[in-house]
Design an enzyme around this catalytic site. Structure first.
Site, short mmCIF file in Angstrom:
data_model
loop_
_atom_site.label_atom_id
_atom_site.label_comp_id
_atom_site.label_asym_id
_atom_site.label_seq_id
_atom_site.Cartn_x
_atom_site.Cartn_y
_atom_site.Cartn_z
N ARG A 36 -90.96 -11.38 -44.96
CA ARG A 36 -90.97 -11.76 -46.38
C ARG A 36 -92.24 -12.53 -46.76
O ARG A 36 -92.72 -12.40 -47.88
CB ARG A 36 -89.72 -12.56 -46.72
CG ARG A 36 -88.52 -11.64 -46.80
CD ARG A 36 -87.24 -12.34 -47.15
NE ARG A 36 -86.27 -11.36 -47.64
CZ ARG A 36 -85.00 -11.61 -47.86
NH1 ARG A 36 -84.52 -12.82 -47.64
NH2 ARG A 36 -84.20 -10.66 -48.30
N LYS A 197 -66.85 -0.18 -47.07
CA LYS A 197 -65.85 -0.12 -48.16
C LYS A 197 -66.35 0.58 -49.41
O LYS A 197 -67.42 0.27 -49.92
CB LYS A 197 -65.43 -1.54 -48.53
CG LYS A 197 -64.66 -2.23 -47.43
CD LYS A 197 -64.33 -3.64 -47.85
CE LYS A 197 -63.36 -4.27 -46.85
NZ LYS A 197 -63.14 -5.68 -47.17
N GLY A 354 -78.88 -4.66 -46.37
CA GLY A 354 -79.03 -5.50 -45.18
C GLY A 354 -78.73 -4.76 -43.89
O GLY A 354 -79.56 -4.70 -42.97
N GLY A 377 -78.87 -7.30 -52.41
CA GLY A 377 -78.12 -7.26 -53.67
C GLY A 377 -78.93 -6.65 -54.81
O GLY A 377 -78.40 -5.85 -55.59
P1 ADP Z 1 -75.41 -2.42 -46.26
O1 ADP Z 1 -75.46 -3.88 -45.83
O2 ADP Z 1 -76.56 -1.66 -45.68
O3 ADP Z 1 -75.27 -2.25 -47.74
P2 ADP Z 1 -72.57 -2.26 -45.74
O4 ADP Z 1 -72.51 -3.76 -45.63
O5 ADP Z 1 -71.94 -1.63 -46.90
O6 ADP Z 1 -74.09 -1.78 -45.59
O7 ADP Z 1 -71.83 -1.61 -44.48
C1 ADP Z 1 -72.19 -1.85 -43.15
C2 ADP Z 1 -70.97 -2.04 -42.28
O8 ADP Z 1 -70.10 -0.93 -42.31
C3 ADP Z 1 -71.40 -2.21 -40.84
O9 ADP Z 1 -70.99 -3.49 -40.39
C4 ADP Z 1 -70.65 -1.09 -40.10
O10 ADP Z 1 -70.17 -1.49 -38.83
C5 ADP Z 1 -69.51 -0.79 -41.03
N1 ADP Z 1 -68.96 0.55 -40.78
C6 ADP Z 1 -69.55 1.73 -41.03
N2 ADP Z 1 -68.77 2.75 -40.65
C7 ADP Z 1 -67.64 2.21 -40.10
C8 ADP Z 1 -66.44 2.76 -39.54
N3 ADP Z 1 -66.27 4.08 -39.44
N4 ADP Z 1 -65.50 1.89 -39.12
C9 ADP Z 1 -65.71 0.56 -39.23
N5 ADP Z 1 -66.81 -0.02 -39.76
C10 ADP Z 1 -67.77 0.79 -40.19
#
Ligand code: ADP
Ligand code: MG
Length: 396
Positions: A36, A197, A354, A377
């Site tokens: 950063r 999610k 992230g 975000g």
């Molecule tokens: P980002 O931070 O890149 O926006 P998210 O926070 O939405 O991504 O999602 C990342 C999380 O989703 C990771 O911790 C990963 O382990 C979890 N994840 C992805 N696929 C699965 C799965 N099939 N079962 C459980 N957790 C999962």
């Protein structure tokens, strides 16, 4: 987009307040990742050589309006000075007499870092008095912190109403790449959205289906879509309450001519731990006592074909539980594939988030991507189509 660009401003001899993102990883008062700091260098160097007094504003951590020793920005001074190969002064308050005195003492072309803006409660509440205190210190304002642009805070939004306000070079680079990917892309465009999610990414999916040609959904999110289609997802992580949302998004995709792509096969396990016994199964054969933790090889092959058919890729969210081996496999394979296409100049590949950035680093694919957003975000909100207050403030 009418961004006011800092190169267009006359800054010679002016006091320029620059909002940067110095919210760096730190351990025991030592900066452990200077990415950063690095991204702020182009703007700082530009202003220095244009003869401005460069006054840096930043937040660090969550001191919640109190002076907290551990949240001091002091540890940033030495690494920043090293990178600039120039002295960096420090004032132990971002407003008031300490800041004023340090600015008065600063020569044209000099660089001064002011202490954590979040030591003042008015920062996060965007208190007009605090913004006015900040604005008093400068002649011009530059926002170079895209990652903080989704928050209307004193040093990102309030101050911009009180001074001529411009976008810094890092902010411009970020917006130019994101616009190129979503607003004015080389088509066809594919979006890959993964993660845990659906509930955290509804707005993102809703916007993407109106903008992209293909939308691949992976990760645990895909389980919610598969369940909504009537598949039994066994013990997989999924959101029962969001089956209707998933169906609405699939419907919207159909209406907008966006091809929605879900996994064909999944890697399942009985236990969520490193290197358990796994089964790779088609999506209609998830065993009742197992959970889907990654996309399977047929899915990755199909995704590679879809990527091949596209000129632009937007990626947010891992395709599996990538922190736990071997459930990083599909994310790593797809990242390497997309990275190689981008390296050959066959694909504009843009990513953010992230966990996404961590996963792409883990795959060794980051440097091959066209652009990786440092924002979490703010990247998501921009991709959701929202107006970001910190961007709005530097746009005509
Ligand atoms: P980002 O931070 O890149 O926006 P998210 O926070 O939405 O991504 O999602 C990342 C999380 O989703 C990771 O911790 C990963 O382990 C979890 N994840 C992805 N696929 C699965 C799965 N099939 N079962 C459980 N957790 C999962
Ligand atoms: Mg995350």
């Amino acid at each position: 987009m009418g961004l006011r660009r800092i190169e267009d401003a006359d800054v010679n001899g002016k006091r320029v307040l620059v909002r940067v993102d110095f919210n760096v990883p730190m351990k025991d008062g030592v900066v452990t990742d200077a990415t950063r700091l690095m991204s702020a260098l182009p703007t700082i160097s530009h202003l220095k050589s244009a003869g401005a007094k460069v006054i840096l504003l930043a937040h660090f951590g969550r001191p919640k309006g109190q002076r907290v020793a551990e949240a001091s920005l002091m540890p940033v001074v030495a690494p920043l000075a090293d990178m600039l190969a120039a002295p960096v002064e420090f004032a132990d308050d971002c407003v008031g007499p300490a800041a004023k005195a340090a600015i008065d003492a600063l020569e044209a072309g000099g660089v001064l870092l002011l202490e954590n803006t979040r030591f003042h409660a008015g920062e996060e509440t965007n208190d007009p008095d605090f913004a006015a205190e900040l604005a008093k210190l400068g002649d011009l304002f530059v926002n170079d912190a895209f990652s903080a642009a989704h928050r209307a805070h004193g040093s990102t939004a309030g101050i911009a109403d009180l001074l001529p306000a411009y976008a810094g070079l890092a902010m411009q680079r970020e917006l130019d790449h994101l616009s190129q990917a979503l607003r004015d892309p080389k088509r066809p465009v594919i979006a890959i959205v993964g993660g845990a999610k659906v509930s955290t990414k509804i707005a993102l999916l809703e916007n993407l289906v109106t903008k992209v040609d293909k939308l691949f959904v992976g990760g645990a999110m895909a389980n919610t879509f598969l369940a909504a289609q009537g598949h039994d997802v066994g013990k997989s992580l999924y959101e029962d309450d969001f089956a209707d949302t998933a169906r609405t998004i699939m419907e919207a995709a159909r209406n907008h001519g966006c091809e929605m792509i879900l996994p064909e096969d999944l890697v399942c396990a009985r236990e969520f731990k490193p290197n358990p016994e796994t089964s790779t199964v088609p999506v209609d054969a998830i065993p009742a006592d197992m959970m889907a933790l990654d996309c399977g090889p047929a899915t990755v092959d199909g995704l590679a074909d879809s990527i091949d058919a596209c000129r632009t890729l937007i990626w947010n969210g891992p395709l599996g539980a990538f922190e736990t081996p071997p459930f990083d496999t599909s994310t790593v394979e797809a990242a390497k594939y997309a990275g190689a296409r981008a390296r050959e100049n066959n694909l504009i590949a843009v990513a953010g988030g992230g966990d996404t950035v961590a996963a792409l680093n883990q795959a060794g694919a980051s440097s091959d991507f066209t652009f990786i957003s440092t924002a979490g975000g703010a990247f998501l909100e921009w991709m959701e189509g929202k107006t970001l207050p910190g961007v709005e403030a530097v746009t005509d």
